[in-house]
Design a protein around this motif. Structure first.
Motif, mmCIF file in Angstrom:
data_model
loop_
_atom_site.group_PDB
_atom_site.id
_atom_site.type_symbol
_atom_site.label_atom_id
_atom_site.label_comp_id
_atom_site.label_asym_id
_atom_site.label_seq_id
_atom_site.Cartn_x
_atom_site.Cartn_y
_atom_site.Cartn_z
ATOM 1 N N GLY A 162 0.372 1.859 7.951
ATOM 2 C CA GLY A 162 1.203 1.157 9.067
ATOM 3 C C GLY A 162 1.079 1.623 10.167
ATOM 4 N N PRO A 163 2.270 1.264 11.208
ATOM 5 C CA PRO A 163 2.968 0.036 10.900
ATOM 6 C C PRO A 163 2.267 -1.495 10.840
ATOM 7 C CG PRO A 163 3.246 0.703 13.046
ATOM 8 C CD PRO A 163 2.278 1.631 12.438
ATOM 9 N N ASP A 164 3.311 -2.229 10.338
ATOM 10 C CA ASP A 164 2.693 -3.596 10.510
ATOM 11 C C ASP A 164 3.398 -4.826 11.021
ATOM 12 O OD1 ASP A 164 0.609 -2.782 8.433
ATOM 13 O OD2 ASP A 164 1.483 -3.222 6.690
ATOM 14 N N ASP A 224 9.921 -7.751 2.959
ATOM 15 C CA ASP A 224 8.981 -6.784 3.776
ATOM 16 C C ASP A 224 7.801 -6.301 2.808
ATOM 17 O OD1 ASP A 224 9.922 -5.135 1.301
ATOM 18 O OD2 ASP A 224 10.380 -3.290 2.592
#
Length: 275
Positions: free
Chosen positions: A227-229, A144
């Motif tokens: 983020g989110p990514d 991640d």
């Protein structure tokens, strides 16, 4: 997915960190070679937010394999990166005094030998492609990790930026964040088509989730950078070249400056007076 054991840094006062970055940038600009001051000052708040609350990095283990990656694609703003790395403990703050001098590790563009530097940059337009490589490697490894690339708006006249942007958009590459330091100026004047809306539209056209923020407002920057990514994201940060020093602000001539003692004192007074 394998998760990093590193946590984002906790810096309760990113504004104070940004102020420290600016002070150190001005100090380094007193050296024999001067420094690229304007773009370092415009990106100081971005760097403070990244290293104060976003990037999972550890100054005690700068090469930890599960760290997030940061690429300063606008490598001429190295003094800003040096300042934040030193202030966050990657190397002694005292080393900043040697910037640009014979034998110093702190050269005009960031060298990979320096703790905290993931890629040596200098030739504009290459950082995003390298960042894409980092992000694809993390995706393939099932981790991640995040990859963050900081670009200049003038730099985005390089075609290689958009080749990498189009590729990342087509592959929906996760964990890749591109930040534009959108100050509207470059060494020879105004950036053509450099306003934030047009810059953002180009990223969106390449398939990136895109957001425009005030690049000096930490309350806006921090959530935008977090983020989110799920796929590639672009944050276009509206900034002011030379931010914090009134006689440099919004001036193309602040791109590279060598500060005399008198100019340094004047700049420092303005910086501290406006806090």
């Amino acid at each position: 997915m394998s998760r990093s054991h590193l946590a984002p840094p906790t810096c309760p006062d990113t504004a104070a960190l940004a102020a420290g970055i600016r002070e150190q940038v001005l100090q380094m600009a007193r050296g024999p070679e001067g420094a690229h001051v304007g773009g370092a000052l415009s990106s100081a708040d971005i760097l403070a937010c990244l290293y104060g609350g976003i990037l999972r990095v550890d100054p005690r283990a700068p090469a930890a394999p599960d760290r997030d990656r940061f690429v300063l694609s606008k490598g001429h703003a190295a003094v800003g990166l040096y300042a934040v790395l030193a202030l966050r403990g990657f190397f002694p703050v005292a080393e900043l005094a040697g910037f640009g001098r014979d034998g110093s590790r702190l050269t005009g563009h960031p060298p990979w030998e320096l703790p905290g530097v993931d890629f040596a940059t200098g030739s504009l337009g290459h950082g995003l492609a390298v960042g894409l490589g980092f992000a694809l490697a993390a995706q393939r490894a099932g981790t991640d990790q995040r990859t963050v690339v900081l670009l200049g708006d003038g730099e985005q006249q390089e075609g290689s930026v958009w080749e990498a942007a189009a590729a990342a958009g087509r592959m929906a590459t996760p964990g890749l964040l591109a930040i534009t330091d959108c100050n509207g100026l470059q060494i020879n004047g105004t950036v053509p088509d450099g306003d934030a809306d047009r810059v953002a539209a180009r990223w969106a056209a390449c398939g990136w989730r895109t957001e425009i923020v005030d690049g000096h407002d930490h309350a806006a920057l921090l959530p935008a950078l977090r983020g989110p990514d799920a796929g590639p994201r672009a944050v276009v940060a509206r900034t002011v070249k030379g931010k914090g020093v009134r006689f440099m602000q919004g001036q193309a001539r602040s791109h590279h400056v060598r500060l005399t003692e008198a100019l340094h004192s004047r700049a420092l007074r303005q910086l501290t007076a406006d806090r």
